[in-house]
Design a protein around this motif. Structure first.
Motif, PDB file in Angstrom:
ATOM      1  N   ILE B  32       0.858  -1.178   0.000  1.00  0.00           N
ATOM      2  CA  ILE B  32       0.000   0.000   0.000  1.00  0.00           C
ATOM      3  C   ILE B  32       0.897   1.232   0.000  1.00  0.00           C
ATOM      4  CG2 ILE B  32      -0.257   0.203   2.510  1.00  0.00           C
ATOM      5  CD1 ILE B  32      -3.292   0.881   1.840  1.00  0.00           C
ATOM      6  N   GLN B  33       0.475   2.231  -0.728  1.00  0.00           N
ATOM      7  CA  GLN B  33       1.237   3.462  -0.819  1.00  0.00           C
ATOM      8  C   GLN B  33       0.365   4.630  -0.360  1.00  0.00           C
ATOM      9  OE1 GLN B  33       2.619   3.745  -4.889  1.00  0.00           O
ATOM     10  NE2 GLN B  33       3.911   1.924  -4.719  1.00  0.00           N
ATOM     11  N   TRP B  34       1.038   5.680   0.067  1.00  0.00           N
ATOM     12  CA  TRP B  34       0.348   6.907   0.458  1.00  0.00           C
ATOM     13  C   TRP B  34       0.900   8.076  -0.351  1.00  0.00           C
ATOM     14  CZ3 TRP B  34      -3.769   7.454   3.754  1.00  0.00           C
ATOM     15  CH2 TRP B  34      -4.114   6.334   4.535  1.00  0.00           C
ATOM     16  N   TYR B  35      -0.019   8.931  -0.772  1.00  0.00           N
ATOM     17  CA  TYR B  35       0.326  10.100  -1.556  1.00  0.00           C
ATOM     18  C   TYR B  35      -0.318  11.334  -0.931  1.00  0.00           C
ATOM     19  CZ  TYR B  35       1.842   6.920  -5.251  1.00  0.00           C
ATOM     20  OH  TYR B  35       2.493   5.947  -5.962  1.00  0.00           O
ATOM     21  N   LYS B  36       0.312  12.491  -1.176  1.00  0.00           N
ATOM     22  CA  LYS B  36      -0.254  13.761  -0.729  1.00  0.00           C
ATOM     23  C   LYS B  36      -0.420  14.657  -1.948  1.00  0.00           C
ATOM     24  CE  LYS B  36       0.623  17.841   2.143  1.00  0.00           C
ATOM     25  NZ  LYS B  36       1.576  18.515   3.070  1.00  0.00           N
ATOM     26  N   GLN B  37      -1.582  15.280  -2.038  1.00  0.00           N
ATOM     27  CA  GLN B  37      -1.829  16.213  -3.125  1.00  0.00           C
ATOM     28  C   GLN B  37      -2.180  17.575  -2.525  1.00  0.00           C
ATOM     29  OE1 GLN B  37      -5.074  15.149  -5.777  1.00  0.00           O
ATOM     30  NE2 GLN B  37      -4.271  16.387  -7.445  1.00  0.00           N
ATOM     31  N   ARG B  38      -1.315  18.535  -2.770  1.00  0.00           N
ATOM     32  CA  ARG B  38      -1.603  19.886  -2.310  1.00  0.00           C
ATOM     33  C   ARG B  38      -2.641  20.511  -3.218  1.00  0.00           C
ATOM     34  NH1 ARG B  38       2.140  21.794   1.375  1.00  0.00           N
ATOM     35  NH2 ARG B  38       4.068  20.583   1.532  1.00  0.00           N
ATOM     36  N   PRO B  39      -3.394  21.495  -2.727  1.00  0.00           N
ATOM     37  CA  PRO B  39      -4.401  22.158  -3.577  1.00  0.00           C
ATOM     38  C   PRO B  39      -3.781  22.674  -4.867  1.00  0.00           C
ATOM     39  CG  PRO B  39      -4.652  22.832  -1.287  1.00  0.00           C
ATOM     40  CD  PRO B  39      -3.396  22.009  -1.345  1.00  0.00           C
ATOM     41  N   GLY B  40      -4.374  22.285  -5.989  1.00  0.00           N
ATOM     42  CA  GLY B  40      -3.877  22.715  -7.286  1.00  0.00           C
ATOM     43  C   GLY B  40      -2.680  21.950  -7.792  1.00  0.00           C
ATOM     44  N   GLY B  41      -2.208  20.990  -7.020  1.00  0.00           N
ATOM     45  CA  GLY B  41      -1.009  20.253  -7.418  1.00  0.00           C
ATOM     46  C   GLY B  41      -1.307  18.822  -7.817  1.00  0.00           C
ATOM     47  N   HIS B  42      -0.248  18.050  -8.020  1.00  0.00           N
ATOM     48  CA  HIS B  42      -0.407  16.659  -8.380  1.00  0.00           C
ATOM     49  C   HIS B  42       0.016  15.775  -7.204  1.00  0.00           C
ATOM     50  CE1 HIS B  42       3.780  17.700  -9.353  1.00  0.00           C
ATOM     51  NE2 HIS B  42       4.072  16.445  -9.077  1.00  0.00           N
ATOM     52  N   PRO B  43      -0.431  14.534  -7.183  1.00  0.00           N
ATOM     53  CA  PRO B  43      -0.069  13.645  -6.072  1.00  0.00           C
ATOM     54  C   PRO B  43       1.442  13.425  -5.994  1.00  0.00           C
ATOM     55  CG  PRO B  43      -1.900  12.755  -7.323  1.00  0.00           C
ATOM     56  CD  PRO B  43      -1.341  13.891  -8.124  1.00  0.00           C
ATOM     57  N   VAL B  44       1.923  13.400  -4.769  1.00  0.00           N
ATOM     58  CA  VAL B  44       3.339  13.158  -4.520  1.00  0.00           C
ATOM     59  C   VAL B  44       3.476  11.968  -3.576  1.00  0.00           C
ATOM     60  CG1 VAL B  44       5.463  14.098  -3.523  1.00  0.00           C
ATOM     61  CG2 VAL B  44       3.961  15.566  -4.875  1.00  0.00           C
ATOM     62  N   PHE B  45       4.322  11.053  -3.960  1.00  0.00           N
ATOM     63  CA  PHE B  45       4.531   9.838  -3.184  1.00  0.00           C
ATOM     64  C   PHE B  45       5.083  10.160  -1.796  1.00  0.00           C
ATOM     65  CE2 PHE B  45       5.503   5.409  -2.596  1.00  0.00           C
ATOM     66  CZ  PHE B  45       6.709   5.350  -1.914  1.00  0.00           C
ATOM     67  N   LEU B  46       4.496   9.518  -0.778  1.00  0.00           N
ATOM     68  CA  LEU B  46       4.992   9.682   0.590  1.00  0.00           C
ATOM     69  C   LEU B  46       5.754   8.443   1.045  1.00  0.00           C
ATOM     70  CD1 LEU B  46       1.912  11.312   2.395  1.00  0.00           C
ATOM     71  CD2 LEU B  46       3.992  12.450   1.588  1.00  0.00           C
ATOM     72  N   ILE B  47       5.099   7.274   0.910  1.00  0.00           N
ATOM     73  CA  ILE B  47       5.712   6.069   1.465  1.00  0.00           C
ATOM     74  C   ILE B  47       5.038   4.828   0.908  1.00  0.00           C
ATOM     75  CG2 ILE B  47       4.231   5.585   3.448  1.00  0.00           C
ATOM     76  CD1 ILE B  47       6.938   5.645   5.102  1.00  0.00           C
ATOM     77  N   GLN B  48       5.720   3.712   1.014  1.00  0.00           N
ATOM     78  CA  GLN B  48       5.148   2.419   0.651  1.00  0.00           C
ATOM     79  C   GLN B  48       5.322   1.452   1.824  1.00  0.00           C
ATOM     80  OE1 GLN B  48       5.251   0.204  -3.313  1.00  0.00           O
ATOM     81  NE2 GLN B  48       7.022  -0.688  -2.277  1.00  0.00           N
ATOM     82  N   LEU B  49       4.274   0.708   2.118  1.00  0.00           N
ATOM     83  CA  LEU B  49       4.317  -0.320   3.155  1.00  0.00           C
ATOM     84  C   LEU B  49       4.121  -1.673   2.500  1.00  0.00           C
ATOM     85  CD1 LEU B  49       2.003   1.492   5.722  1.00  0.00           C
ATOM     86  CD2 LEU B  49       4.498   1.465   5.713  1.00  0.00           C
ATOM     87  N   VAL B  50       4.926  -2.637   2.892  1.00  0.00           N
ATOM     88  CA  VAL B  50       4.903  -3.946   2.243  1.00  0.00           C
ATOM     89  C   VAL B  50       4.619  -5.090   3.213  1.00  0.00           C
ATOM     90  CG1 VAL B  50       6.228  -5.561   0.839  1.00  0.00           C
ATOM     91  CG2 VAL B  50       6.512  -3.119   0.495  1.00  0.00           C
TER      92      VAL B  50
END
Lengths: 117, 111
Positions: B32-50
Motif C-alpha cells: 500500500i502506498q500513500w500520496y499527498k496532493q496539495r491544492p492545485g497540485g499533483h499527487p506526490v509519493f509519501l511512502i510504501q508499506l509492504v
C-alpha cells in the motif's frame, strides 16, 4: 526523485476539436504509464494503462475511441481527447514508475487541466 | 474488482491537533502506498508499506499496515498549516501492477 513531465498544463478548446496531452518520463524509461482523470474534489480515476509498443488497456466505462492513447517510446505516452465536449472538461494526470511493475512508487506528471467550451 | 475505501472524506483540525486517515481494502494487498496532493497540485509519493504489521515514521507522520494487509492508516501528530492537502492511499493487489486509489481525505488546518 524521478521526474514525469506533462504538457500542456492548461488547455482551452472549442467543442468538437481534439486535444493531445503528452506525458514524458525525463530521467527513466517506463514501459508502463497510467492515465487518470480527476474531477474537482474527487479522487483519481484510472482511465487506462499505457503499454509501450502495444495497445493500451482501458478501464471499464472509458471509451477507447474517445480517449486515444499512444505509447510510442519508453519515455513518451500521449492521450488524445477526440471530438471533445464540455463534459470532457477535467484534470488529466499521468503517472509512471521507474521501479518494478508491482512494487514501484508512482511519479505523477503535473496534470493537464482541460476546459472545453 | 478491488476496492479501497478511505475515511474520513474531510477533516478540519486546529493547528497542533492530531489527524488520522484510514484505508480499508476489500482484498488482501501486496503493498500500500500513500500520496499527498496539495491544492492545485499533483499527487506526490509519501511512502510504501509492504510487510504485515509494518509501521513507518516520517517526522510527524506515522504509517501503519494492518496484520491482515487489508487496512492502513496515516497519523499526523501536531498538525501544521503545511500539512494541508488531500491524502490518498493506494493499494496494490497480489500479482498486480495496478494501484487502486482511495477517495482521499482532505485535511484543513485552522491556524
Amino acid at each position: 526523485g524521478a521526474v514525469v513531465s506533462q504538457h500542456p498544463s492548461w488547455v482551452i478548446c472549442k467543442s468538437g476539436t481534439s486535444v493531445k496531452i503528452e506525458c514524458r518520463s525525463l530521467d527513466f524509461q517506463a514501459t508502463t504509464m497510467f492515465w487518470y482523470r480527476q474531477f474537482p474534489k474527487q479522487s483519481l480515476m484510472l482511465m487506462a494503462t499505457s503499454n509501450e509498443g502495444s495497445k493500451a488497456t482501458y478501464e471499464q466505462g472509458v471509451e477507447k475511441d474517445k480517449f486515444l492513447i499512444n505509447h510510442a517510446s519508453l519515455t513518451l505516452s500521449t492521450l488524445t481527447v477526440t471530438s471533445a465536449h464540455p463534459e470532457d472538461s477535467s484534470f488529466y494526470i499521468c503517472s509512471a514508475s521507474p521501479g518494478t511493475a508491482d512494487t514501484g512508487e508512482l511519479f505523477f506528471g503535473e496534470g493537464s487541466r482541460l476546459t472545453v467550451l | 474488482g478491488q476496492q479501497v475505501m478511505q475515511i474520513p472524506q474531510y477533516q478540519h483540525v486546529q493547528e497542533g491537533e492530531d489527524f488520522t486517515t484510514y484505508c480499508n481494502s476489500s482484498t488482501t494487498l501486496s503493498n500500500i502506498q500513500w500520496y499527498k496532493q496539495r491544492p492545485g497540485g499533483h499527487p506526490v509519493f509519501l511512502i510504501q508499506l509492504v510487510k504485515s504489521g509494518e509501521v513507518k515514521k516520517q517526522k510527524r507522520l506515522t504509517f501503519q499496515f494492518g496484520e491482515a494487509k487489508k487496512n492502513s492508516s496515516l497519523h499526523i501528530t501536531a498538525t501544521q498549516t503545511t500539512d494541508v492537502g488531500t491524502y490518498f492511499c493506494a493499494g496494490r493487489g497480489a500479482g498486480s501492477y495496478q494501484l487502486t486509489f482511495g477517495k482521499g481525505t482532505k485535511l484543513s488546518v485552522i491556524p
